[in-house]
Design a protein around this motif. Structure first.
Motif, mmCIF file in Angstrom:
data_model
loop_
_atom_site.group_PDB
_atom_site.id
_atom_site.type_symbol
_atom_site.label_atom_id
_atom_site.label_comp_id
_atom_site.label_asym_id
_atom_site.label_seq_id
_atom_site.Cartn_x
_atom_site.Cartn_y
_atom_site.Cartn_z
ATOM 1 N N ARG A 13 36.016 50.791 43.305
ATOM 2 C CA ARG A 13 35.850 49.491 42.637
ATOM 3 C C ARG A 13 35.750 49.676 41.125
ATOM 4 O O ARG A 13 36.303 48.885 40.348
ATOM 5 C CB ARG A 13 34.594 48.789 43.167
ATOM 6 C CG ARG A 13 34.699 48.339 44.605
ATOM 7 C CD ARG A 13 33.510 47.460 44.977
ATOM 8 N NE ARG A 13 33.404 47.327 46.426
ATOM 9 C CZ ARG A 13 32.593 48.054 47.186
ATOM 10 N NH1 ARG A 13 31.795 48.949 46.631
ATOM 11 N NH2 ARG A 13 32.572 47.885 48.498
ATOM 12 N N ASP A 14 35.044 50.705 40.694
ATOM 13 C CA ASP A 14 34.925 50.991 39.266
ATOM 14 C C ASP A 14 36.293 51.328 38.671
ATOM 15 O O ASP A 14 36.631 50.888 37.565
ATOM 16 C CB ASP A 14 33.950 52.152 39.059
ATOM 17 C CG ASP A 14 33.728 52.470 37.590
ATOM 18 O OD1 ASP A 14 33.206 51.589 36.873
ATOM 19 O OD2 ASP A 14 34.084 53.587 37.155
ATOM 20 N N GLN A 17 38.319 48.144 38.397
ATOM 21 C CA GLN A 17 37.806 47.315 37.302
ATOM 22 C C GLN A 17 38.307 47.823 35.950
ATOM 23 O O GLN A 17 38.808 47.048 35.131
ATOM 24 C CB GLN A 17 36.267 47.321 37.333
ATOM 25 C CG GLN A 17 35.610 46.509 36.221
ATOM 26 C CD GLN A 17 35.908 45.027 36.288
ATOM 27 O OE1 GLN A 17 36.137 44.482 37.373
ATOM 28 N NE2 GLN A 17 35.911 44.348 35.141
ATOM 29 N N ALA A 21 41.473 45.306 36.022
ATOM 30 C CA ALA A 21 40.830 44.069 35.563
ATOM 31 C C ALA A 21 40.593 44.060 34.056
ATOM 32 O O ALA A 21 40.745 43.020 33.398
ATOM 33 C CB ALA A 21 39.510 43.868 36.308
ATOM 34 N N ASP A 28 42.226 39.565 39.175
ATOM 35 C CA ASP A 28 41.057 39.657 40.057
ATOM 36 C C ASP A 28 41.225 40.842 40.999
ATOM 37 O O ASP A 28 42.216 40.933 41.722
ATOM 38 C CB ASP A 28 40.926 38.355 40.854
ATOM 39 C CG ASP A 28 39.676 38.327 41.721
ATOM 40 O OD1 ASP A 28 38.867 39.277 41.646
ATOM 41 O OD2 ASP A 28 39.503 37.346 42.477
ATOM 42 N N THR A 30 38.657 41.843 43.183
ATOM 43 C CA THR A 30 37.655 41.807 44.253
ATOM 44 C C THR A 30 38.353 41.877 45.612
ATOM 45 O O THR A 30 39.445 41.330 45.809
ATOM 46 C CB THR A 30 36.812 40.514 44.185
ATOM 47 O OG1 THR A 30 37.694 39.380 44.270
ATOM 48 C CG2 THR A 30 36.029 40.465 42.884
ATOM 49 N N CYS A 31 37.727 42.555 46.560
ATOM 50 C CA CYS A 31 38.298 42.676 47.906
ATOM 51 C C CYS A 31 37.212 43.090 48.885
ATOM 52 O O CYS A 31 36.182 43.653 48.500
ATOM 53 C CB CYS A 31 39.438 43.690 47.929
ATOM 54 S SG CYS A 31 38.952 45.369 47.494
ATOM 55 N N ASP A 32 37.438 42.789 50.152
ATOM 56 C CA ASP A 32 36.560 43.276 51.212
ATOM 57 C C ASP A 32 36.937 44.719 51.518
ATOM 58 O O ASP A 32 38.117 45.087 51.480
ATOM 59 C CB ASP A 32 36.714 42.419 52.471
ATOM 60 C CG ASP A 32 36.278 40.981 52.247
ATOM 61 O OD1 ASP A 32 35.349 40.769 51.455
ATOM 62 O OD2 ASP A 32 36.884 40.080 52.860
ATOM 63 N N THR A 33 35.953 45.534 51.835
ATOM 64 C CA THR A 33 36.215 46.941 52.107
ATOM 65 C C THR A 33 35.643 47.357 53.458
ATOM 66 O O THR A 33 34.600 46.863 53.891
ATOM 67 C CB THR A 33 35.614 47.830 50.999
ATOM 68 O OG1 THR A 33 34.216 47.540 50.847
ATOM 69 C CG2 THR A 33 36.315 47.595 49.673
#
Length: 363
Positions: A13-14, A17, A21, A28, A30-33
Motif C-alpha cells: 500500500r505504501d 501510494q 497516488a 485512487d 485503495t483496494c481490498d486485500t
C-alpha cells in the motif's frame, strides 16, 4: 488484490501510494486485500477474493506460472472472466481443460500477450502473412540477472525462463502462422551456472534456454525452422531492462523488429537508457494526470476490460472475441511449444512431436 502473505500488504500500500497516488492527479489506489494483514501465509486466499465477486466480474492473474491453472479454473467455475499473464498454463492438458471450462461457463479467458498491441509487431504480423511460406524465424529476449533475486522462489523449481520470456515471441510467431503453418517438432537446450551458482537457484537451473522447432507450411508442405532464445542472466545496468527482437524470413520477404531500441535515448544521473514509452508511458501529462493509455501494455488490459463489459451487456459474442483476441481458443500451439521445450530439456534434448502432444499421444 490477492497474495499469499497478508504481512506484505502494508508495504505494498505504501508503494502504491508513493509510486502512483502521489505521482498522478486523482488516482485512487485503495483496494481490498486478501488475506488479512495479520496472516503469515494463506495460498488459498484467492478463493475468498473470487467468492466475493459476482458472475461476470473480471479476475486478473499475475502469479507464478504453476499457480495459473488452479486460480483461473476457480474463477471460471464461478463465471468470472479471466485475464492471465503468459504462459496461461504450463501443459497442453491444462490448456484444454481450462478452455473447455470457459466454453461451459461462457466466460472469456484471455492471455495478457501485450506485444500483439505494439503497432510495429502488429504490422509485422500482417506483412509476414503476405510474404508466402515462412522459412526461418528467430527471436531473443532477456532480462537482467538481478531479477533472479525476485524470481528465485520459483526459478528452476516450478517454471523456467522459456515459459517466462520465450512465450512472448513464440506467440508472435504462432499468431503470424495461424492457418498458414503448424509446429511439427521441438528440441531444446539450456546453459547453466549463473542462476544456481550466483543466486542460489536449484542445481541445473537454466540461465538461457533455446528452443528449436520445425514447422510445416500449409498447404505446400514446405518446411520452416524457428529458434526462440530467452535469458535471465543478462548484465545489470544495461541501456534497457529487456533486450527483445525477432526476425522472420519468408519466401517473398523478410521482417526484422527490435522492440528494445525505438530510437529514443535518454541520459540522466550518469545512466544511459533506451526507453520505450510506446509500451508504457510513465511521465504525466501537462496537467499532472496519468497519460499512458495509448501504450500497448495498457491497451492489452483495456481491450480485455472492454470485451468483458461488452459480453456482459450482450454487445459482443465470445466467438467475436476469439477471432481478434489471444484467448485459449487460439493459443494452444503456444502452450504446446512451451511444454515441448520443457519436455525436451528434461529428456536431454530429445525431439518432441508437437502434434502428438496436442493430440494427447505424448501426454
Amino acid at each position: 488484490m490477492v497474495g499469499t502473505s497478508g504481512r506484505k500488504f502494508a508495504a505494498i500500500r505504501d508503494h502504491l501510494q508513493k509510486g502512483i497516488a502521489e505521482q498522478y492527479r486523482d488516482m485512487d489506489v485503495t483496494c481490498d486485500t486478501f488475506p488479512a494483514d495479520g496472516i503469515d501465509r494463506d495460498p488459498q486466499a484467492y478463493k475468498a477474493a473470487i467468492d466475493a465477486l459476482k458472475p461476470g466480474s473480471g479476475c486478473c492473474i499475475f502469479t507464478p506460472d504453476d499457480t495459473h491453472f488452479d486460480i483461473a479454473m476457480y474463477a471460471v467455475e464461478r463465471k468470472c472472466h479471466v485475464l492471465v499473464t503468459k504462459p496461461a498454463v504450463m501443459t497442453v492438458d491444462e490448456h484444454i481443460k481450462l478452455r473447455d471450462a470457459a466454453r461451459k461457463y461462457r466466460v472469456l479467458v484471455q492471455i495478457e500477450l501485450h506485444k500483439r498491441w505494439d503497432q510495429i509487431y502488429a504490422d509485422a504480423r500482417e506483412r509476414i502473412r503476405s510474404y508466402g511460406d515462412f522459412t526461418y524465424f528467430n527471436s531473443y529476449m532477456s532480462q537482467p540477472q538481478s531479477q533472479l533475486q525476485t524470481f528465485k522462489a520459483w526459478a528452476g523449481k516450478s517454471s523456467d525462463i522459456s515459459y517466462y520470456l520465450n512465450s512472448h515471441h513464440m506467440d508472435i510467431h504462432c499468431w503470424a502462422m495461424q492457418g498458414r503453418a503448424v509446429p511439427v517438432k521441438v528440441t531444446a537446450f539450456g546453459s547453466t551456472g549463473v542462476a544456481s551458482g550466483k543466486y542460489g537457484c536449484p542445481p541445473n537451473t537454466e540461465d538461457v534456454i533455446t528452443v528449436l522447432s520445425e514447422w510445416k507450411n500449409i498447404p505446400s508442405g514446405n518446411k520452416g525452422i524457428a529458434v526462440y532464445t530467452a535469458a535471465w542472466t543478462a548484465p545489470d545496468n544495461a541501456e534497457v531492462h529487456s533486450q527483445q527482437r525477432f526476425q522472420c524470413l519468408c519466401h517473398n520477404g523478410e521482417v526484422r523488429a527490435d522492440q528494445a531500441h525505438r530510437g529514443y535515448e535518454v541520459t540522466a544521473d550518469r545512466k544511459y537508457m533506451s526507453v520505450n514509452p510506446m509500451y508504457m508511458k510513465y511521465t504525466r501529462d501537462s496537467a499532472g494526470y496519468y497519460a499512458g493509455q495509448r501504450g500497448y501494455g495498457y491497451l492489452s488490459i483495456e481491450t480485455w476490460v472492454n470485451a468483458c463489459r461488452d459480453l456482459n451487456h450482450g454487445k459482443k459474442t465470445l466467438e467475436e472475441c476469439h477471432a481478434t483476441l489471444p484467448t485459449l481458443e487460439t493459443t494452444l500451439e503456444l502452450t504446446a511449444l512451451l511444454e515441448a521445450g520443457r519436455r525436451s530439456l528434461d529428456d536431454n534434448g530429445a525431439s518432441i512431436d508437437v502434434q502428438k502432444l496436442i493430440k494427447g499421444e505424448e501426454r
